[in-house]
Each structure stands twice: as C-alpha cells, then as structure tokens.
Design a protein around this motif. Structure first.
Motif, PDB file in Angstrom:
ATOM      1  N   LEU A  62       0.804  -1.221   0.000  1.00 34.55           N
ATOM      2  CA  LEU A  62       0.000   0.000   0.000  1.00 34.55           C
ATOM      3  C   LEU A  62       0.838   1.272   0.000  1.00 34.55           C
ATOM      4  O   LEU A  62       0.507   2.231  -0.712  1.00 34.55           O
ATOM      5  CB  LEU A  62      -0.963  -0.007   1.188  1.00 34.55           C
ATOM      6  CG  LEU A  62      -2.011  -1.129   1.216  1.00 34.55           C
ATOM      7  CD1 LEU A  62      -2.976  -0.931   2.386  1.00 34.55           C
ATOM      8  CD2 LEU A  62      -2.782  -1.190  -0.084  1.00 34.55           C
ATOM      9  N   PRO A  63       1.944   1.362   0.776  1.00 33.35           N
ATOM     10  CA  PRO A  63       2.745   2.600   0.730  1.00 33.35           C
ATOM     11  C   PRO A  63       3.291   2.905  -0.676  1.00 33.35           C
ATOM     12  O   PRO A  63       3.304   4.068  -1.099  1.00 33.35           O
ATOM     13  CB  PRO A  63       3.890   2.317   1.715  1.00 33.35           C
ATOM     14  CG  PRO A  63       3.298   1.345   2.687  1.00 33.35           C
ATOM     15  CD  PRO A  63       2.400   0.475   1.855  1.00 33.35           C
ATOM     16  N   VAL A 111      -1.398   2.599 -10.624  1.00 30.39           N
ATOM     17  CA  VAL A 111      -1.277   1.497  -9.666  1.00 30.39           C
ATOM     18  C   VAL A 111      -0.382   0.397 -10.226  1.00 30.39           C
ATOM     19  O   VAL A 111       0.472  -0.167  -9.522  1.00 30.39           O
ATOM     20  CB  VAL A 111      -2.678   0.947  -9.322  1.00 30.39           C
ATOM     21  CG1 VAL A 111      -2.562  -0.364  -8.559  1.00 30.39           C
ATOM     22  CG2 VAL A 111      -3.447   1.959  -8.498  1.00 30.39           C
ATOM     23  N   LYS A 112      -0.566   0.074 -11.494  1.00 29.96           N
ATOM     24  CA  LYS A 112       0.273  -0.949 -12.121  1.00 29.96           C
ATOM     25  C   LYS A 112       1.746  -0.535 -12.118  1.00 29.96           C
ATOM     26  O   LYS A 112       2.639  -1.321 -11.820  1.00 29.96           O
ATOM     27  CB  LYS A 112      -0.190  -1.188 -13.555  1.00 29.96           C
ATOM     28  CG  LYS A 112      -1.509  -1.924 -13.682  1.00 29.96           C
ATOM     29  CD  LYS A 112      -1.883  -2.123 -15.145  1.00 29.96           C
ATOM     30  CE  LYS A 112      -3.196  -2.888 -15.274  1.00 29.96           C
ATOM     31  NZ  LYS A 112      -3.581  -3.079 -16.700  1.00 29.96           N
ATOM     32  N   LYS A 113       1.998   0.728 -12.441  1.00 34.72           N
ATOM     33  CA  LYS A 113       3.377   1.215 -12.496  1.00 34.72           C
ATOM     34  C   LYS A 113       4.013   1.240 -11.110  1.00 34.72           C
ATOM     35  O   LYS A 113       5.189   0.867 -10.951  1.00 34.72           O
ATOM     36  CB  LYS A 113       3.389   2.619 -13.104  1.00 34.72           C
ATOM     37  CG  LYS A 113       4.784   3.225 -13.240  1.00 34.72           C
ATOM     38  CD  LYS A 113       4.697   4.599 -13.864  1.00 34.72           C
ATOM     39  CE  LYS A 113       3.988   5.583 -12.955  1.00 34.72           C
ATOM     40  NZ  LYS A 113       4.001   6.963 -13.493  1.00 34.72           N
ATOM     41  N   GLY A 114       3.257   1.653 -10.118  1.00 32.64           N
ATOM     42  CA  GLY A 114       3.828   1.752  -8.775  1.00 32.64           C
ATOM     43  C   GLY A 114       4.042   0.419  -8.094  1.00 32.64           C
ATOM     44  O   GLY A 114       4.979   0.257  -7.310  1.00 32.64           O
ATOM     45  N   SER A 115       3.204  -0.560  -8.377  1.00 30.61           N
ATOM     46  CA  SER A 115       3.321  -1.857  -7.702  1.00 30.61           C
ATOM     47  C   SER A 115       4.291  -2.796  -8.400  1.00 30.61           C
ATOM     48  O   SER A 115       4.908  -3.649  -7.758  1.00 30.61           O
ATOM     49  CB  SER A 115       1.949  -2.519  -7.619  1.00 30.61           C
ATOM     50  OG  SER A 115       1.446  -2.781  -8.923  1.00 30.61           O
ATOM     51  N   GLY A 116       4.431  -2.657  -9.710  1.00 34.23           N
ATOM     52  CA  GLY A 116       5.275  -3.578 -10.448  1.00 34.23           C
ATOM     53  C   GLY A 116       4.726  -4.991 -10.477  1.00 34.23           C
ATOM     54  O   GLY A 116       5.468  -5.955 -10.701  1.00 34.23           O
ATOM     55  N   ASP A 117       3.437  -5.125 -10.254  1.00 32.77           N
ATOM     56  CA  ASP A 117       2.796  -6.436 -10.211  1.00 32.77           C
ATOM     57  C   ASP A 117       1.654  -6.458 -11.221  1.00 32.77           C
ATOM     58  O   ASP A 117       1.198  -5.409 -11.692  1.00 32.77           O
ATOM     59  CB  ASP A 117       2.262  -6.704  -8.798  1.00 32.77           C
ATOM     60  CG  ASP A 117       1.907  -8.163  -8.568  1.00 32.77           C
ATOM     61  OD1 ASP A 117       2.095  -8.973  -9.499  1.00 32.77           O
ATOM     62  OD2 ASP A 117       1.421  -8.482  -7.462  1.00 32.77           O
ATOM     63  N   GLU A 118       1.212  -7.658 -11.543  1.00 36.13           N
ATOM     64  CA  GLU A 118       0.061  -7.776 -12.427  1.00 36.13           C
ATOM     65  C   GLU A 118      -1.213  -7.403 -11.662  1.00 36.13           C
ATOM     66  O   GLU A 118      -1.435  -7.875 -10.551  1.00 36.13           O
ATOM     67  CB  GLU A 118      -0.056  -9.199 -12.970  1.00 36.13           C
ATOM     68  CG  GLU A 118       1.078  -9.594 -13.895  1.00 36.13           C
ATOM     69  CD  GLU A 118       0.832 -10.937 -14.548  1.00 36.13           C
ATOM     70  OE1 GLU A 118      -0.310 -11.452 -14.421  1.00 36.13           O
ATOM     71  OE2 GLU A 118       1.759 -11.465 -15.169  1.00 36.13           O
ATOM     72  N   VAL A 119      -2.020  -6.559 -12.268  1.00 33.05           N
ATOM     73  CA  VAL A 119      -3.211  -6.026 -11.616  1.00 33.05           C
ATOM     74  C   VAL A 119      -4.429  -6.352 -12.462  1.00 33.05           C
ATOM     75  O   VAL A 119      -4.427  -6.146 -13.680  1.00 33.05           O
ATOM     76  CB  VAL A 119      -3.107  -4.501 -11.412  1.00 33.05           C
ATOM     77  CG1 VAL A 119      -4.352  -3.974 -10.709  1.00 33.05           C
ATOM     78  CG2 VAL A 119      -1.853  -4.147 -10.627  1.00 33.05           C
ATOM     79  N   GLU A 120      -5.459  -6.849 -11.788  1.00 33.78           N
ATOM     80  CA  GLU A 120      -6.724  -7.159 -12.466  1.00 33.78           C
ATOM     81  C   GLU A 120      -7.806  -6.224 -11.953  1.00 33.78           C
ATOM     82  O   GLU A 120      -8.007  -6.101 -10.743  1.00 33.78           O
ATOM     83  CB  GLU A 120      -7.122  -8.613 -12.206  1.00 33.78           C
ATOM     84  CG  GLU A 120      -8.465  -9.002 -12.820  1.00 33.78           C
ATOM     85  CD  GLU A 120      -8.923 -10.388 -12.418  1.00 33.78           C
ATOM     86  OE1 GLU A 120     -10.073 -10.745 -12.756  1.00 33.78           O
ATOM     87  OE2 GLU A 120      -8.144 -11.090 -11.743  1.00 33.78           O
ATOM     88  N   LEU A 121      -8.461  -5.544 -12.865  1.00 30.63           N
ATOM     89  CA  LEU A 121      -9.548  -4.639 -12.485  1.00 30.63           C
ATOM     90  C   LEU A 121     -10.801  -5.450 -12.171  1.00 30.63           C
ATOM     91  O   LEU A 121     -11.288  -6.204 -13.005  1.00 30.63           O
ATOM     92  CB  LEU A 121      -9.822  -3.660 -13.616  1.00 30.63           C
ATOM     93  CG  LEU A 121     -10.967  -2.661 -13.389  1.00 30.63           C
ATOM     94  CD1 LEU A 121     -10.633  -1.732 -12.235  1.00 30.63           C
ATOM     95  CD2 LEU A 121     -11.244  -1.865 -14.659  1.00 30.63           C
ATOM     96  N   LYS A 122     -11.316  -5.285 -10.961  1.00 26.75           N
ATOM     97  CA  LYS A 122     -12.523  -6.011 -10.552  1.00 26.75           C
ATOM     98  C   LYS A 122     -13.781  -5.151 -10.664  1.00 26.75           C
ATOM     99  O   LYS A 122     -14.847  -5.636 -11.031  1.00 26.75           O
ATOM    100  CB  LYS A 122     -12.378  -6.511  -9.107  1.00 26.75           C
ATOM    101  CG  LYS A 122     -11.306  -7.558  -8.921  1.00 26.75           C
ATOM    102  CD  LYS A 122     -11.255  -8.043  -7.489  1.00 26.75           C
ATOM    103  CE  LYS A 122     -12.536  -8.740  -7.064  1.00 26.75           C
ATOM    104  NZ  LYS A 122     -12.448  -9.272  -5.681  1.00 26.75           N
ATOM    105  N   ARG A 123     -13.642  -3.879 -10.336  1.00 26.74           N
ATOM    106  CA  ARG A 123     -14.838  -3.034 -10.321  1.00 26.74           C
ATOM    107  C   ARG A 123     -14.421  -1.579 -10.427  1.00 26.74           C
ATOM    108  O   ARG A 123     -13.392  -1.173  -9.891  1.00 26.74           O
ATOM    109  CB  ARG A 123     -15.623  -3.254  -9.019  1.00 26.74           C
ATOM    110  CG  ARG A 123     -16.892  -2.423  -8.893  1.00 26.74           C
ATOM    111  CD  ARG A 123     -17.698  -2.854  -7.667  1.00 26.74           C
ATOM    112  NE  ARG A 123     -16.948  -2.715  -6.441  1.00 26.74           N
ATOM    113  CZ  ARG A 123     -17.392  -2.082  -5.348  1.00 26.74           C
ATOM    114  NH1 ARG A 123     -18.598  -1.545  -5.360  1.00 26.74           N
ATOM    115  NH2 ARG A 123     -16.669  -2.019  -4.257  1.00 26.74           N
ATOM    116  N   ILE A 124     -15.216  -0.801 -11.135  1.00 27.93           N
ATOM    117  CA  ILE A 124     -15.019   0.635 -11.198  1.00 27.93           C
ATOM    118  C   ILE A 124     -16.395   1.294 -11.186  1.00 27.93           C
ATOM    119  O   ILE A 124     -17.300   0.880 -11.911  1.00 27.93           O
ATOM    120  CB  ILE A 124     -14.199   1.043 -12.447  1.00 27.93           C
ATOM    121  CG1 ILE A 124     -13.960   2.562 -12.444  1.00 27.93           C
ATOM    122  CG2 ILE A 124     -14.867   0.589 -13.725  1.00 27.93           C
ATOM    123  CD1 ILE A 124     -12.913   2.989 -13.465  1.00 27.93           C
TER     124      ILE A 124
END
Length: 316
Positions: A62-63, A111-124
């Motif tokens: 999160l940070p 968020v993708k750039k900051g985490s460096g992890d694969e991110v899946e969008l669940k809801r917007i």
C-alpha cells in the motif's frame, strides 16, 4: 436463569438502572464528541467520485501504491485493503472537467506502475457529486421520517411515559451506533443507512413486547409497586428477548465473518445495533418510563359511564 423464571421470581433489573443510565450517558457523550470532532467517513454513495477495486497477484504494498498515485497527481486518493491483502480499493473525490472513465484508466495505470505487479480490475464505479448529495439528504430524511412515524405510532398505542421511553431508547441506539462508526472511521454508505433503519425497527419491536407485558401486569398486579412490576414484566419476556436476539446475532455474525467486504459495514451496523437495542429494551426504555413517574393509575383503562346511569341511581 431459566430456573429463576420457572420459580416465578423476578430478576431485579431496576436495581441496576442507575448504573445503566450512567453507562448509557457516558456512551452517548462519547458518541456525540466523536461525531462532533471526527464527523463521519462518508462513502462514495454520498460524496461522489470514483471507486476502483483491483486484485494483485501478490500481497499489495500500500505505501508504494500511495506514493505512485501521489506522483501522478492523485494525492487525495484513499488506498486500503478490501477483503484480503491481494485486494485493494482506491477512492477519489470528484474532479471537475474530467470524465470518470478517464480518471479510472489513469489510476489503474498508476497502480500498475507503482506496484510492479500484475493487476486485475474487478470493479469501477462513478458517482456524481450532485447524486451523492441527493442520496445523503434522502438517507437522513429516511431515518428522520421513520423516527417521527414511530413516535406517532407509540404515542397512540401507549401512555406518554412509555412512549417517551421507547423513542428515547431508539435515539439512544442510533446515536451510539453512529458514534462507534465515527470513532472507528468506518465508511458509511447506503447499506449502513439500511442497517440503521433495520435496527430501529428491530429495537422498537423488542421494546413493544416488553411494554405490552408491563401494561398487562400493571392492571393485574394491583398491590405491586411500579419497580417490582417492571422487574416481573422484563423477567417474563427475558427468554423471548434472549432467544430472538441470539438467533438474529448468529446470522449477523455469519454475515460479518463470511459475507465478504461488500456487506461488512452492513453486518457490523446490525451487530452493534442489535446488541445495543437488546440492552436498551431491558434497561433504558423501561427505566426511563419509571423515572418519568409511571404508576398503575396511568395504565388503567378509562371507565365509561353508561347513559342514564345517574337517573337509575336517583330512582333507587
């Protein structure tokens, strides 16, 4: 406890009324102080804005996500875990001149750039500020109107001292529940409003059951003092109160622990409200009516003289 009930002995609830009043007064004062200083953590339903829920392949940092959003111009974003360490919810206040869909895509890329992890969008979700304001006003009016209707109902059904005790007990339950939400800064959305309305109806039903027995016993127990009659009435309905509250709490606890993050706040509001409502039905509502000077004469049915009774008495 059940042996006491079978022996037709009353538990001396009124003995603890002073302690109950002191505890309730302390809780209400703390709740009002928290509401006055912290206010509420309004959800997206009321404030408007953009809500994005994403899932990471690994536990989210999160940070780092907050830092990435700040660097990309989203310093006001609220980032928190949602259900598990892999699920993250990002909330943004409404921005003028920018479409919600554009903001959502920008936040997701950040968020993708900051985490460096694969991110899946669940809801917007997107809620306009005007809609949020209308929902906030409608939610407050719903609670206020329900309390006013309840006040009218209990005023017609019971003597005013019992009615005042019931309405003040409802205000007691709602205030303490909202105070806990304010102190813990739990997000308040439309599901919380629905839960509060449910708590009002549940607590009122519990109180009316006790008050019906109080009114009945005041007319039957001609030689009893008001405090003893209150104790007998609450004792006689105690098993019903505990069984009803217990079975309801089993379901609410299951929703709270296994229902998922979407209904976590709703289940928590019910859990707090039912617990406080059961306590207030036993100690607060009845004790308030007693403190207001309730006596047997106040609950006796009105004697209606038959037409012509005076003439018959004169002829005799």
């Amino acid at each position: 406890m059940f042996q006491i009930l079978k022996a037709n002995k009353a538990i001396d609830f009124m003995r603890w009324s002073k302690f109950a009043f002191a505890f309730s007064g302390l809780m209400i004062a703390a709740s009002l102080y928290s509401i006055a200083t912290n206010w509420f953590n309004w959800g997206l339903d009321f404030t408007g804005g953009t809500l994005i829920e994403v899932t990471f392949q690994h536990p989210a940092d999160l940070p780092k996500i907050r830092e990435a959003l700040t660097n990309d111009g989203f310093a006001d974003a609220t980032v928190q875990n949602f259900g598990s360490a892999h699920d993250v919810m990002v909330r943004l206040r409404p921005r003028e001149g920018t479409k919600g869909e554009v903001i959502g895509n920008q936040v997701l890329a950040s968020v993708k750039k900051g985490s460096g992890d694969e991110v899946e969008l669940k809801r917007i979700e997107f809620v306009g500020p005007n809609v949020g304001g209308e929902l906030a006003e409608a939610g407050g009016l719903a609670i206020l109107i329900s309390l006013l209707c309840i006040l009218m109902y209990v005023s017609m059904r019971f003597e005013w001292r019992l009615s005042a005790g019931a309405v003040l007990a409802l205000a007691h339950d709602v205030t303490i529940t909202l105070g806990i939400f304010s102190a813990l800064q739990i997000e308040i959305d439309l599901t919380i409003v629905a839960a509060l309305l449910t708590v009002v109806g549940y607590s009122l039903n519990d109180t009316i059951v006790v008050f019906d027995r109080i009114r009945e016993n005041f007319r039957k127990m001609r030689n009893g003092i008001p405090g003893d009659i209150m104790n007998h009435s609450i004792t006689q309905t105690l098993s019903r109160t505990l069984i009803t509250s217990g079975t309801t709490l089993f379901v609410v606890i299951a929703l709270f622990t296994k229902g998922g993050a979407n209904i976590h706040g709703f289940a928590l509001a019910l859990l707090l409200g039912i617990t406080v409502g059961t306590y207030s039905s036993i100690y607060v509502a009845s004790s308030l009516a007693l403190k207001l000077g309730l006596t047997r004469e106040h609950l006796m049915p009105t004697q209606i003289e038959k037409e012509g009774a005076d003439q018959d008495e004169i002829m005799r």
